[in-house]
Scaffold this motif. Structure first.
Motif, PDB file in Angstrom:
ATOM      1  N   ALA A 197      -4.524  12.460  -7.044  1.00 19.74           N
ATOM      2  CA  ALA A 197      -4.362  11.117  -6.857  1.00 19.74           C
ATOM      3  C   ALA A 197      -4.700   9.962  -7.881  1.00 19.74           C
ATOM      4  CB  ALA A 197      -5.055  10.749  -5.552  1.00 19.74           C
ATOM      5  N   SER A 198      -3.813   8.880  -7.957  1.00 17.19           N
ATOM      6  CA  SER A 198      -4.154   7.787  -8.773  1.00 17.19           C
ATOM      7  C   SER A 198      -3.453   6.621  -8.246  1.00 17.19           C
ATOM      8  CB  SER A 198      -3.508   8.094 -10.179  1.00 17.19           C
ATOM      9  OG  SER A 198      -2.191   8.304 -10.122  1.00 17.19           O
ATOM     10  N   GLY A 199      -3.565   5.237  -8.775  1.00 18.38           N
ATOM     11  CA  GLY A 199      -3.006   4.227  -8.679  1.00 18.38           C
ATOM     12  C   GLY A 199      -3.624   3.220  -7.887  1.00 18.38           C
ATOM     13  N   GLY A 200      -5.298   3.756  -7.390  1.00 17.35           N
ATOM     14  CA  GLY A 200      -6.190   2.962  -6.754  1.00 17.35           C
ATOM     15  C   GLY A 200      -6.392   1.695  -7.561  1.00 17.35           C
ATOM     16  N   GLY A 201      -7.198   0.716  -6.966  1.00 17.26           N
ATOM     17  CA  GLY A 201      -7.843  -0.426  -7.742  1.00 17.26           C
ATOM     18  C   GLY A 201      -8.118  -1.475  -6.723  1.00 17.26           C
ATOM     19  N   LEU A 202      -8.320  -2.475  -7.621  1.00 17.54           N
ATOM     20  CA  LEU A 202      -8.806  -3.880  -6.990  1.00 17.54           C
ATOM     21  C   LEU A 202      -7.595  -4.857  -6.667  1.00 17.54           C
ATOM     22  CD1 LEU A 202     -11.050  -5.796  -5.817  1.00 17.54           C
ATOM     23  CD2 LEU A 202     -11.588  -6.449  -7.987  1.00 17.54           C
ATOM     24  N   VAL A 203      -7.362  -5.417  -5.466  1.00 16.79           N
ATOM     25  CA  VAL A 203      -6.263  -6.153  -5.277  1.00 16.79           C
ATOM     26  C   VAL A 203      -6.987  -7.113  -4.184  1.00 16.79           C
ATOM     27  CG1 VAL A 203      -5.339  -4.687  -3.451  1.00 16.79           C
ATOM     28  CG2 VAL A 203      -3.910  -6.189  -4.540  1.00 16.79           C
ATOM     29  N   GLN A 204      -6.139  -8.519  -4.377  1.00 15.47           N
ATOM     30  CA  GLN A 204      -6.441  -9.346  -3.469  1.00 15.47           C
ATOM     31  C   GLN A 204      -5.699  -9.187  -2.126  1.00 15.47           C
ATOM     32  OE1 GLN A 204      -5.396 -13.189  -5.246  1.00 15.47           O
ATOM     33  NE2 GLN A 204      -7.591 -13.246  -5.924  1.00 15.47           N
ATOM     34  N   ALA A 205      -6.282  -9.645  -0.996  1.00 15.66           N
ATOM     35  CA  ALA A 205      -5.414  -9.558   0.236  1.00 15.66           C
ATOM     36  C   ALA A 205      -4.229 -10.207   0.185  1.00 15.66           C
ATOM     37  CB  ALA A 205      -6.516 -10.508   1.256  1.00 15.66           C
ATOM     38  N   GLY A 206      -3.378  -9.313   0.706  1.00 22.31           N
ATOM     39  CA  GLY A 206      -1.914  -9.867   0.833  1.00 22.31           C
ATOM     40  C   GLY A 206      -1.119  -9.176  -0.465  1.00 22.31           C
ATOM     41  N   GLY A 207      -1.844  -8.441  -1.233  1.00 22.99           N
ATOM     42  CA  GLY A 207      -1.020  -7.825  -2.369  1.00 22.99           C
ATOM     43  C   GLY A 207      -0.859  -6.362  -2.055  1.00 22.99           C
ATOM     44  N   SER A 208      -0.166  -5.694  -3.035  1.00 20.13           N
ATOM     45  CA  SER A 208       0.162  -4.574  -3.073  1.00 20.13           C
ATOM     46  C   SER A 208      -0.415  -3.378  -3.813  1.00 20.13           C
ATOM     47  CB  SER A 208       1.677  -4.378  -2.951  1.00 20.13           C
ATOM     48  OG  SER A 208       2.504  -5.160  -2.118  1.00 20.13           O
ATOM     49  N   LEU A 209      -0.186  -2.169  -3.623  1.00 18.18           N
ATOM     50  CA  LEU A 209      -0.337  -1.062  -4.497  1.00 18.18           C
ATOM     51  C   LEU A 209       0.441   0.016  -4.302  1.00 18.18           C
ATOM     52  CD1 LEU A 209      -4.410  -0.876  -4.600  1.00 18.18           C
ATOM     53  CD2 LEU A 209      -3.034  -1.462  -6.157  1.00 18.18           C
ATOM     54  N   LYS A 210       0.717   1.070  -5.383  1.00 17.49           N
ATOM     55  CA  LYS A 210       1.519   2.203  -5.049  1.00 17.49           C
ATOM     56  C   LYS A 210       0.370   3.497  -5.782  1.00 17.49           C
ATOM     57  CE  LYS A 210       5.922   4.366  -5.456  1.00 17.49           C
ATOM     58  NZ  LYS A 210       7.248   4.150  -6.084  1.00 17.49           N
ATOM     59  N   LEU A 211       0.306   4.261  -4.480  1.00 18.94           N
ATOM     60  CA  LEU A 211      -0.487   5.412  -5.103  1.00 18.94           C
ATOM     61  C   LEU A 211       0.370   6.576  -5.285  1.00 18.94           C
ATOM     62  CD1 LEU A 211      -3.282   5.248  -2.114  1.00 18.94           C
ATOM     63  CD2 LEU A 211      -3.137   4.131  -4.395  1.00 18.94           C
ATOM     64  N   SER A 212      -0.077   7.493  -6.231  1.00 16.90           N
ATOM     65  CA  SER A 212       0.600   8.559  -6.676  1.00 16.90           C
ATOM     66  C   SER A 212      -0.127   9.726  -6.393  1.00 16.90           C
ATOM     67  CB  SER A 212       1.280   8.459  -7.920  1.00 16.90           C
ATOM     68  OG  SER A 212       2.010   7.420  -8.369  1.00 16.90           O
ATOM     69  N   CYS A 213       0.418  10.984  -6.184  1.00 19.94           N
ATOM     70  CA  CYS A 213      -0.259  12.226  -6.039  1.00 19.94           C
ATOM     71  C   CYS A 213       0.631  13.216  -6.513  1.00 19.94           C
ATOM     72  CB  CYS A 213      -0.447  12.497  -4.414  1.00 19.94           C
ATOM     73  SG  CYS A 213      -1.165  14.141  -4.221  1.00 19.94           S
ATOM     74  N   VAL A 214       0.048  13.894  -7.536  1.00 24.19           N
ATOM     75  CA  VAL A 214       0.835  14.866  -8.516  1.00 24.19           C
ATOM     76  C   VAL A 214       0.219  16.103  -7.957  1.00 24.19           C
ATOM     77  CG1 VAL A 214       1.667  15.703 -10.827  1.00 24.19           C
ATOM     78  CG2 VAL A 214       1.261  13.288 -10.171  1.00 24.19           C
ATOM     79  N   ALA A 215       1.086  17.133  -7.632  1.00 24.46           N
ATOM     80  CA  ALA A 215       0.640  18.368  -7.423  1.00 24.46           C
ATOM     81  C   ALA A 215       0.910  19.520  -8.510  1.00 24.46           C
ATOM     82  CB  ALA A 215       1.497  18.860  -6.120  1.00 24.46           C
ATOM     83  N   SER A 216       0.127  20.207  -8.602  1.00 22.38           N
ATOM     84  CA  SER A 216       0.224  21.429  -9.558  1.00 22.38           C
ATOM     85  C   SER A 216      -0.140  22.904  -8.923  1.00 22.38           C
ATOM     86  CB  SER A 216      -0.203  21.269 -10.851  1.00 22.38           C
ATOM     87  OG  SER A 216      -1.623  20.921 -10.563  1.00 22.38           O
ATOM     88  N   GLY A 217       0.149  23.867  -9.444  1.00 25.73           N
ATOM     89  CA  GLY A 217      -0.214  25.141  -8.821  1.00 25.73           C
ATOM     90  C   GLY A 217       0.395  25.616  -7.623  1.00 25.73           C
ATOM     91  N   LEU A 218       1.297  24.741  -7.052  1.00 28.34           N
ATOM     92  CA  LEU A 218       2.034  25.383  -5.855  1.00 28.34           C
ATOM     93  C   LEU A 218       3.433  24.712  -5.643  1.00 28.34           C
ATOM     94  CD1 LEU A 218       2.183  22.431  -4.291  1.00 28.34           C
ATOM     95  CD2 LEU A 218      -0.159  22.810  -3.539  1.00 28.34           C
ATOM     96  N   LYS A 277       9.551  16.074  -9.014  1.00 30.78           N
ATOM     97  CA  LYS A 277       8.441  15.586  -9.966  1.00 30.78           C
ATOM     98  C   LYS A 277       7.039  16.199  -9.537  1.00 30.78           C
ATOM     99  CE  LYS A 277      10.440  11.696 -11.931  1.00 30.78           C
ATOM    100  NZ  LYS A 277      10.358   9.778 -12.009  1.00 30.78           N
ATOM    101  N   ASN A 278       7.213  16.760  -8.335  1.00 31.96           N
ATOM    102  CA  ASN A 278       6.039  17.455  -7.526  1.00 31.96           C
ATOM    103  C   ASN A 278       4.858  16.274  -7.340  1.00 31.96           C
ATOM    104  OD1 ASN A 278       6.798  19.972  -7.646  1.00 31.96           O
ATOM    105  ND2 ASN A 278       5.661  20.444  -9.757  1.00 31.96           N
ATOM    106  N   THR A 279       5.681  15.117  -6.755  1.00 31.03           N
ATOM    107  CA  THR A 279       4.856  13.995  -6.694  1.00 31.03           C
ATOM    108  C   THR A 279       5.206  13.315  -5.304  1.00 31.03           C
ATOM    109  OG1 THR A 279       4.966  13.365  -9.216  1.00 31.03           O
ATOM    110  CG2 THR A 279       4.289  11.662  -7.611  1.00 31.03           C
ATOM    111  N   GLY A 280       4.029  12.824  -4.532  1.00 37.77           N
ATOM    112  CA  GLY A 280       4.209  12.111  -3.420  1.00 37.77           C
ATOM    113  C   GLY A 280       3.632  10.535  -3.900  1.00 37.77           C
ATOM    114  N   TYR A 281       3.986   9.903  -3.069  1.00 39.71           N
ATOM    115  CA  TYR A 281       3.744   8.290  -3.091  1.00 39.71           C
ATOM    116  C   TYR A 281       3.238   7.743  -1.936  1.00 39.71           C
ATOM    117  CZ  TYR A 281       6.616   9.172  -7.327  1.00 39.71           C
ATOM    118  OH  TYR A 281       7.038   9.761  -8.326  1.00 39.71           O
ATOM    119  N   LEU A 282       2.522   6.511  -1.844  1.00 40.84           N
ATOM    120  CA  LEU A 282       2.114   5.628  -0.542  1.00 40.84           C
ATOM    121  C   LEU A 282       2.315   4.202  -1.369  1.00 40.84           C
ATOM    122  CD1 LEU A 282       1.387   5.431   2.123  1.00 40.84           C
ATOM    123  CD2 LEU A 282      -0.949   5.306   1.267  1.00 40.84           C
TER     124      LEU A 282
END
Length: 125
Positions: free
Chosen positions: A5-26, A75-80
């Motif tokens: 999982a990646s894409g986290g961080g610090l953001v101000q209220a009202g802001g946006s982020l997009k997380l990714s989850c790359v899977a391997s081995g399955l 891409k073996n990837t999920g997003y949020l």
């Protein structure tokens, strides 16, 4: 099996982020994928899930309309994608997958077999 999982961080209220989850081995495309979040001292909380087959989605009530879960099986990837973030969304966000489970149980962390290490999301006021 690894979920990164990646894409986290610090953001101000009202802001946006997009997380990714790359899977391997399955074979990612046959797994239902979900996002959970956790804050210290509290139980892991269901955020959203997306099915392996028809891409149907389900969200926790507090995330409806603000968060969008998606996946790219090629891409073996999920997003949020998270919008209109509030300080209450501050948590470590984890992705997880399960091969099969009754839909009624797909918001239950214990049903998921593989987990990512989590990515920290911090929303400042």
């Amino acid at each position: 099996v690894q979920l990164q999982a990646s894409g986290g961080g610090l953001v101000q209220a009202g802001g946006s982020l997009k997380l990714s989850c790359v899977a391997s081995g399955l074979t990612f495309s046959v797994y239902t994928m979900a996002w959970f979040r956790q804050v210290p001292g509290k139980e892991r909380e269901f955020v959203a899930r997306i099915s392996e087959s028809d891409g149907s989605t389900s969200y926790a009530d507090s995330m409806k309309g603000r968060f969008t879960i998606s996946r790219d099986n090629a891409k073996n990837t999920g997003y949020l994608e998270m919008n209109s973030l509030t300080p209450e969304d501050t948590a470590v966000y984890h992705c997880a997958v399960v091969l099969s489970a009754p839909a009624a149980f797909l918001s239950t962390p214990a049903r998921y077999k593989y987990w990512g290490q989590g990515t920290q999301v911090t929303v400042s006021s």
